[in-house]
Design a protein around this motif. Sequence first.
Motif, PDB file in Angstrom:
ATOM      1  N   GLN A  32      59.444  17.458  11.661  1.00  0.00           N
ATOM      2  CA  GLN A  32      58.369  18.247  12.267  1.00  0.00           C
ATOM      3  C   GLN A  32      57.707  19.195  11.262  1.00  0.00           C
ATOM      4  OE1 GLN A  32      57.529  17.625  15.718  1.00  0.00           O
ATOM      5  NE2 GLN A  32      58.871  15.927  15.115  1.00  0.00           N
ATOM      6  N   LEU A  43      60.414  21.378  19.696  1.00  0.00           N
ATOM      7  CA  LEU A  43      61.281  20.618  20.595  1.00  0.00           C
ATOM      8  C   LEU A  43      60.659  20.498  21.986  1.00  0.00           C
ATOM      9  CD1 LEU A  43      64.866  21.943  19.690  1.00  0.00           C
ATOM     10  CD2 LEU A  43      63.746  19.856  18.911  1.00  0.00           C
ATOM     11  N   ILE A  86      63.266  15.140  14.749  1.00  0.00           N
ATOM     12  CA  ILE A  86      63.303  16.610  14.758  1.00  0.00           C
ATOM     13  C   ILE A  86      63.090  17.181  13.365  1.00  0.00           C
ATOM     14  CG2 ILE A  86      64.747  18.635  15.207  1.00  0.00           C
ATOM     15  CD1 ILE A  86      66.096  17.108  17.462  1.00  0.00           C
TER      16      ILE A  86
END
Length: 678
Positions: free
Chosen positions: A268, A349, A265
């Motif tokens: 990114q 996400l 995460i």
Amino acid sequence: MESLPLGICEGMEHISESVFVGLCEMVGTSQQVTLRRESRDISEMVERRVTPFNAFIRMMSGSQREGFRLKGSDLDFMFWYNNHRVIMDMSQSEYYNTANTTLILSDSSESPPGFTLLQLLTRFTYNAVESALVIMNGKVFISSSKYRNLTCSEVFPNSTVHGPCGTGIVGRTEYDTAFCFVCDFWPSSASSWIDRCHSWPNPEVVHDILRSGCHFVAIGHPLGPNENQEWRISFSQAEYKLVYSMNHSQFLTYGLLKIFLKEVINQQSEETNKLLCSYHMKTTVFWAIQQNTLPHWCPQNLLAGFWICFKLLLKWVYEGICPNFFIPQNNLFLTKVHGSAQNRLFLQLHELYNKGLACLLQSSSIRAYIIGVLYNPKLSVHTDERLLLSEIDLDAELLKDPTPFTIFPEGLTKAMHTIEQLLELPHYQTVTLQTLTVSIFQSLAFIALNKCTNTGVNKQMYIADKMSCHMLLRATKFGCISDMLYIAMYYYRTLRYREALSVIDMTKVKLARPYLMYWNGVDKERYTEAMGGQSWSTKMRQAVVMDIILNNKIYYINELIPEQQYALQNSRFALRIPTFVMLHFLEVLCSRHFDTTLSQTALYDLQVLVHHDQDLFVPDLLRDISWEILGICQQITGNFQAALYSYQQSLTQQPMNRIQTATRRRIQDIVSQTNINN
């Protein structure tokens, strides 16, 4: 979002088992995690019972307290005055003796959910609190921003403010220290949490959490009317007890989310890599478990549990609301996850979500455990944790607590009594108690010596000497190889140089064994061959080496008194010295009285060790005191130029022991002495 596009869903149970095994290797088996927790719990239990009423209480919090030892995990500590208590309403004041307890009233009437003002009711307090006081509407309150700035560097110098904490790096470890206030009562704003606890946690855990109360950390709500004065209610103690109550599959799911956050995460984009944190992952797991979204949390369902948590996190990001587990009205996303950054994070996400569980392939730590099963579906995966953990791995855990505590001298007798009451505890806690007992024996021996040295009465000195020697010998029965050096220190201090050298020689023989375990260094094959199947007490005496810990309120040898004094002035209660450095130091000090050749050889060995060791026998964290000791030896033998260089090197190291003031004084002494000689 109802469908579950797993992508690699075929054989998912088999893949889950493989990831479970991988996480056990990275995070720890349930046995390792339990050992870490119990060791810390018992240390703090003893520490808390013997800490004077007018001193600080220390509590480890965060991921290390929860049982994680992931690479990059920081150390989190909370500190509070033992004789300060927050109450929720005036009726609770009857439980305290206001003659020796400072009472503080929580006033949340004008604060957002999860925050409060702290009104000082009695003026029996300390400088840091006094300096943080502000007047509002005719009442005296403690300003969180002032208090945070005043205490930021209390534990570690040069810390910087980060949220409610002082933060920085010691060696390779990041730390956060939060000075706060404690409350023995559960806040009414979190009463809804009690009503939700039907299936998890169980009633015993709920009761334990409620009677443990809460804390108040020094940070206000950024959108509240009194941001600089407000305090946030902290449930850190409740949180680690909730984590303790998880089964191991739930705990590993939490660990998987932490890894996924860090390796996927947060990779990114720079725009979004600071929006989510480990606390959001923990909150996700709490809600997922309590809402009973997965009936069976087990190795075969590990990835299903992860997916449930990931979907919940995605939903929260979409809505811009992450409800605090204890006070849901407190939105943890309020000031960070909003606007364009929120939209960007959601799209990232959602892109991961569309890949299904294949998104885990982007994790460098997890990828191999998935691919191994995909390419070999018939691969046998054993999830029996007893088969995953070697004896040496479990032994190593017993040496990994990074924060041994130092008991105040006035609390040693009480500590001994406390330990006697706790000796029937489980094995791992008994090991911790054994280590504490050794430390107490050593401290009492030198306290007795210091008292009798001051009085100078021969009979008293004789009795104290017998008692001290007996305690130090008893300590070696329970302790490890390095504890023999406390006997050598004692003999040196009492002018028995040959006896000290005899102990040093015996210690050298033991330290030459090829299967020593010191810090993280050990030859696993040789250790297993020599120590496999032995009791932990035998392993301690025969193979384990720990650092030498000198309580800075107790003097051991004269040559280190300046370092102890100045470290204590800088709130460091103990010196931590590498065993191999102390060995050569004592050999130099003892042999110089009758064998200058031996003394020079010992000094040469010490110089080689400090100059050339590569974090094996002289850990990087302890190079400040190692260079200092080398300089002391060089100064004693008259090599002032070399001593000056060593002291200057000491000043460039991580200030683990906080001896810089002593080092600078020694440099001044050398400069003055050489100027006089010139």
